[in-house]
Design an enzyme around this catalytic site. Structure first.
Site, PDB file in Angstrom:
ATOM      1  N   ARG A 128      29.351  38.199  63.079  1.00  0.00           N
ATOM      2  CA  ARG A 128      30.782  38.525  63.300  1.00  0.00           C
ATOM      3  C   ARG A 128      31.732  37.433  62.828  1.00  0.00           C
ATOM      4  NH1 ARG A 128      28.596  40.557  68.165  1.00  0.00           N
ATOM      5  NH2 ARG A 128      28.282  42.802  67.979  1.00  0.00           N
ATOM      6  N   LYS A 150      40.976  37.280  50.636  1.00  0.00           N
ATOM      7  CA  LYS A 150      40.505  38.627  50.318  1.00  0.00           C
ATOM      8  C   LYS A 150      39.052  38.507  49.882  1.00  0.00           C
ATOM      9  CE  LYS A 150      44.545  41.268  48.954  1.00  0.00           C
ATOM     10  NZ  LYS A 150      45.207  41.983  47.844  1.00  0.00           N
ATOM     11  N   GLU A 192      46.006  35.701  35.301  1.00  0.00           N
ATOM     12  CA  GLU A 192      46.506  35.577  36.680  1.00  0.00           C
ATOM     13  C   GLU A 192      47.573  34.483  36.763  1.00  0.00           C
ATOM     14  OE1 GLU A 192      45.701  37.842  38.799  1.00  0.00           O
ATOM     15  OE2 GLU A 192      43.615  38.459  38.540  1.00  0.00           O
ATOM     16  N   LYS A 234      50.808  31.198  45.334  1.00  0.00           N
ATOM     17  CA  LYS A 234      49.938  32.104  46.094  1.00  0.00           C
ATOM     18  C   LYS A 234      49.931  31.722  47.566  1.00  0.00           C
ATOM     19  CE  LYS A 234      46.024  34.900  46.536  1.00  0.00           C
ATOM     20  NZ  LYS A 234      44.901  35.569  45.952  1.00  0.00           N
ATOM     21  N   GLU A 244      48.771  41.744  53.490  1.00  0.00           N
ATOM     22  CA  GLU A 244      49.395  42.626  52.493  1.00  0.00           C
ATOM     23  C   GLU A 244      50.130  43.817  53.111  1.00  0.00           C
ATOM     24  OE1 GLU A 244      47.211  42.936  48.762  1.00  0.00           O
ATOM     25  OE2 GLU A 244      48.060  44.927  48.513  1.00  0.00           O
ATOM     26  N   ARG A 248      52.823  40.448  49.641  1.00  0.00           N
ATOM     27  CA  ARG A 248      51.547  40.128  48.984  1.00  0.00           C
ATOM     28  C   ARG A 248      51.165  41.178  47.947  1.00  0.00           C
ATOM     29  NH1 ARG A 248      45.978  37.512  51.430  1.00  0.00           N
ATOM     30  NH2 ARG A 248      44.894  37.532  49.434  1.00  0.00           N
ATOM     31  N   ASN A 252      49.530  42.107  42.921  1.00  0.00           N
ATOM     32  CA  ASN A 252      48.748  43.124  42.214  1.00  0.00           C
ATOM     33  C   ASN A 252      49.414  43.604  40.940  1.00  0.00           C
ATOM     34  OD1 ASN A 252      46.450  43.504  43.988  1.00  0.00           O
ATOM     35  ND2 ASN A 252      47.987  44.154  45.471  1.00  0.00           N
ATOM     36  N   HIS A 255      47.360  45.213  38.266  1.00  0.00           N
ATOM     37  CA  HIS A 255      46.023  45.466  38.796  1.00  0.00           C
ATOM     38  C   HIS A 255      45.709  46.957  38.939  1.00  0.00           C
ATOM     39  CE1 HIS A 255      46.106  41.203  39.440  1.00  0.00           C
ATOM     40  NE2 HIS A 255      44.951  41.180  40.063  1.00  0.00           N
ATOM     41  N   HIS A 259      42.454  47.729  37.335  1.00  0.00           N
ATOM     42  CA  HIS A 259      41.286  48.205  38.091  1.00  0.00           C
ATOM     43  C   HIS A 259      40.775  49.519  37.525  1.00  0.00           C
ATOM     44  CE1 HIS A 259      42.246  45.733  41.985  1.00  0.00           C
ATOM     45  NE2 HIS A 259      41.695  45.000  41.047  1.00  0.00           N
ATOM     46  N   HIS A 272      37.839  40.995  34.520  1.00  0.00           N
ATOM     47  CA  HIS A 272      38.947  41.353  35.416  1.00  0.00           C
ATOM     48  C   HIS A 272      40.281  40.872  34.839  1.00  0.00           C
ATOM     49  CE1 HIS A 272      41.151  42.029  39.119  1.00  0.00           C
ATOM     50  NE2 HIS A 272      41.568  40.781  39.089  1.00  0.00           N
TER      51      HIS A 272
HETATM   52  P1  NAD Z   1      33.017  35.579  37.552  1.00  0.00           P
HETATM   53  O1  NAD Z   1      32.848  35.111  38.922  1.00  0.00           O
HETATM   54  O2  NAD Z   1      32.124  36.672  37.077  1.00  0.00           O
HETATM   55  O3  NAD Z   1      32.875  34.330  36.581  1.00  0.00           O
HETATM   56  C1  NAD Z   1      33.003  34.527  35.205  1.00  0.00           C
HETATM   57  C2  NAD Z   1      31.806  33.965  34.431  1.00  0.00           C
HETATM   58  O4  NAD Z   1      31.939  32.556  34.345  1.00  0.00           O
HETATM   59  C3  NAD Z   1      30.464  34.220  35.095  1.00  0.00           C
HETATM   60  O5  NAD Z   1      29.520  34.484  34.104  1.00  0.00           O
HETATM   61  C4  NAD Z   1      30.164  32.897  35.773  1.00  0.00           C
HETATM   62  O6  NAD Z   1      28.804  32.682  35.979  1.00  0.00           O
HETATM   63  C5  NAD Z   1      30.721  31.933  34.779  1.00  0.00           C
HETATM   64  N1  NAD Z   1      31.134  30.631  35.276  1.00  0.00           N
HETATM   65  C6  NAD Z   1      31.714  30.342  36.456  1.00  0.00           C
HETATM   66  N2  NAD Z   1      32.108  29.069  36.467  1.00  0.00           N
HETATM   67  C7  NAD Z   1      31.744  28.520  35.290  1.00  0.00           C
HETATM   68  C8  NAD Z   1      31.897  27.244  34.708  1.00  0.00           C
HETATM   69  N3  NAD Z   1      32.574  26.277  35.314  1.00  0.00           N
HETATM   70  N4  NAD Z   1      31.363  27.024  33.499  1.00  0.00           N
HETATM   71  C9  NAD Z   1      30.732  28.026  32.836  1.00  0.00           C
HETATM   72  N5  NAD Z   1      30.578  29.277  33.305  1.00  0.00           N
HETATM   73  C10 NAD Z   1      31.101  29.508  34.526  1.00  0.00           C
HETATM   74  O7  NAD Z   1      34.515  36.086  37.287  1.00  0.00           O
HETATM   75  P2  NAD Z   1      35.941  35.513  37.716  1.00  0.00           P
HETATM   76  O8  NAD Z   1      36.836  35.851  36.603  1.00  0.00           O
HETATM   77  O9  NAD Z   1      35.856  34.129  38.205  1.00  0.00           O
HETATM   78  O10 NAD Z   1      36.308  36.415  38.976  1.00  0.00           O
HETATM   79  C11 NAD Z   1      36.480  37.796  38.833  1.00  0.00           C
HETATM   80  C12 NAD Z   1      36.294  38.428  40.182  1.00  0.00           C
HETATM   81  O11 NAD Z   1      37.264  37.930  41.093  1.00  0.00           O
HETATM   82  C13 NAD Z   1      36.469  39.932  40.160  1.00  0.00           C
HETATM   83  O12 NAD Z   1      35.437  40.526  40.893  1.00  0.00           O
HETATM   84  C14 NAD Z   1      37.786  40.153  40.854  1.00  0.00           C
HETATM   85  O13 NAD Z   1      37.857  41.389  41.515  1.00  0.00           O
HETATM   86  C15 NAD Z   1      37.820  39.015  41.811  1.00  0.00           C
HETATM   87  N6  NAD Z   1      39.158  38.646  42.252  1.00  0.00           N
HETATM   88  C16 NAD Z   1      39.358  38.492  43.570  1.00  0.00           C
HETATM   89  C17 NAD Z   1      40.586  38.094  44.045  1.00  0.00           C
HETATM   90  C18 NAD Z   1      40.784  37.859  45.501  1.00  0.00           C
HETATM   91  O14 NAD Z   1      41.931  37.667  45.918  1.00  0.00           O
HETATM   92  N7  NAD Z   1      39.741  37.813  46.290  1.00  0.00           N
HETATM   93  C19 NAD Z   1      41.628  37.849  43.140  1.00  0.00           C
HETATM   94  C20 NAD Z   1      41.388  38.007  41.784  1.00  0.00           C
HETATM   95  C21 NAD Z   1      40.133  38.403  41.349  1.00  0.00           C
HETATM   96  N1  GLY Z   2      44.643  38.742  44.205  1.00  0.00           N
HETATM   97  C1  GLY Z   2      45.529  39.477  45.029  1.00  0.00           C
HETATM   98  C2  GLY Z   2      45.684  38.929  46.390  1.00  0.00           C
HETATM   99  O1  GLY Z   2      45.075  37.952  46.736  1.00  0.00           O
HETATM  100  O2  GLY Z   2      46.387  39.482  47.186  1.00  0.00           O
END
Ligand code: NAD
Ligand code: GLY
Length: 371
Positions: A128, A150, A192, A234, A244, A248, A252, A255, A259, A272
């Site tokens: 939990r 998130k 972003e 942020k 949100e 917030r 998006n 997005h 998405h 993404h």
């Molecule tokens: P990712 O986590 O897939 O990383 C991208 C690639 O880079 C992967 O292959 C990873 O292994 C590699 N990598 C990571 N760090 C590295 C480094 N320092 N050197 C070399 N390679 C490296 O993708 P991302 O773009 O980091 O994140 C995308 C995800 O984040 C999506 O799922 C998206 O929905 C999510 N997201 C979440 C939020 C949130 O608020 N929680 C906001 C935006 C995006």
């Molecule tokens: N990436 C959108 C949020 O964190 O609200």
């Protein structure tokens, strides 16, 4: 550039959420420096979760930064957006249970947004709710996903559809990790960064227009400045609206379109940030069709997205109906009304739920498709 932009090394920001407030440390060498992790550990049990690409680069450095005398486990998951599902979160829970980890354990998410979102969700649900620390290693994760709590996974029918709000104890951003990031991933992160300028800070947008070549050339000082400004914006938004209910949602921008592209293409085909880049241009063009944004401003949006190395066209095989079917599942929608983040002006975004269907369909039909 404002005074808030001046970079100290490392820079410390704060997400102000009462007794769940937490720091964001940004700077070179943060990952290897023992002073940043230790204060945020809940107890003696620590699990570092990373993926198969990041582990060889940074796992040892992260482990070495932990104090002596802890019970430390490591879990290395496969890489990729396609792994962002419940099956892989279950592997984290399995590993925690097999290790006998209790409620005072701490998870460390070492990697990009995929690892951060999954580890955060695993932490939100394990017994939990247990502590977790974000150690983002992609630009996208450093400027966005690691901050704000998130967490979650994708569902075959929609992006990030299963999840929870669960704040980390700290966000440790080591800007040195960007040196190994593939160019395409850097561009995805820049989407972003541009987003913050478009929704909230037109001076930052102007700074980005000028700094884009240096950012893409990995100019360390400018990258640190871009990350700090993005995280500051942020943090301000999350502090004002953690779950949100209002402002917030502006985060998006692009997005809803993005998405739809990600889900339609199959997770991982488009990054993404690439989908968000094209989606922001779609949002700008729709804003122009509503009479809000002059053509010159849309051109600025197109140019800065292009300068970041992001796509300016939607997938070749994606029809307006494909977009609409996915967009109807968007989490922002209320009572089946589509709610879109649009631009009243550069630096001034709003949520709009009254776009005439014909205008939206026309935009979706006319928007350029990839060759
Ligand atoms: P990712 O986590 O897939 O990383 C991208 C690639 O880079 C992967 O292959 C990873 O292994 C590699 N990598 C990571 N760090 C590295 C480094 N320092 N050197 C070399 N390679 C490296 O993708 P991302 O773009 O980091 O994140 C995308 C995800 O984040 C999506 O799922 C998206 O929905 C999510 N997201 C979440 C939020 C949130 O608020 N929680 C906001 C935006 C995006
Ligand atoms: N990436 C959108 C949020 O964190 O609200």
């Amino acid at each position: 550039m404002s005074a808030a932009f001046a970079s100290e090394s490392p820079c410390r920001l704060q997400v102000a959420l009462g007794n769940r407030s937490y720091p964001i440390h940004v700077g070179p060498g943060v990952l290897g420096d023992p002073q940043w992790l230790a204060p945020h550990l809940a107890g003696r049990q620590v699990m570092i979760v990373t993926n198969a690409s990041v582990a060889p680069l940074y796992l040892e450095r992260c482990r070495a930064a932990l104090p002596e005398g802890l019970e430390v486990r490591e879990l290395v998951l496969p890489d990729g957006e396609a792994t962002k599902n419940l099956a892989h979160v279950s592997r984290i829970w399995d590993a925690l249970l097999e290790a006998g980890f209790n409620r005072r354990c701490t998870l460390i998410a070492l990697g990009g947004g995929v690892i951060g979102d999954m580890v955060g969700f695993a932490a939100a649900c394990y017994q939990r709710g247990v502590a977790f620390i974000q150690v983002p290693t992609t630009l996208l994760a450093q400027v966005d996903s690691s901050v704000g709590g998130k967490t979650g996974v994708n569902h075959p029918l929609g992006k990030n559809m299963i999840g929870a709000f669960w704040q980390p104890r700290a966000v440790l951003i080591d800007t040195d990790t960007l040196a190994t990031l593939p160019e395409r991933e850097l561009s995805a992160g820049l989407a972003e960064v541009i987003k913050y300028g478009l929704i909230r800070d037109v001076d930052f947008l102007a700074w980005l227009e000028n700094a884009m070549p240096s950012l893409r050339a990995l100019d360390a000082s400018r990258l640190a400045q871009a990350i700090e400004r993005s995280c500051a914006l942020k943090a301000e938004i999350v502090a004002a609206d953690e779950t949100e209910q209002g402002v917030r949602a502006l985060l998006n921008l692009g997005h809803t379109f993005g998405h739809a592209i990600e889900a339609h293409q199959g997770y991982g085909a488009w990054l993404h940030g690439e989908a968000v880049g094209a989606g922001m241009l779609m949002a700008a063009e729709l804003s122009a069709r509503l009479g809000w944004l002059p053509a010159g401003d849309v051109a600025r949006v197109r140019e800065v997205i292009a300068a970041a190395g992001l796509p300016l066209a939607a997938p070749a095989d994606m029809t307006a109906d494909d977009f609409l079917a996915r967009m109807r599942l968007d989490k922002k929608n209320v009572d089946s009304r589509l709610r879109l983040v649009l631009l009243r002006a550069l630096g001034d975004a709003c949520v709009h739920d009254a776009t005439p269907t014909q205008t939206l369909e026309a935009l979706l039909g006319d928007f350029p498709r990839q060759a």
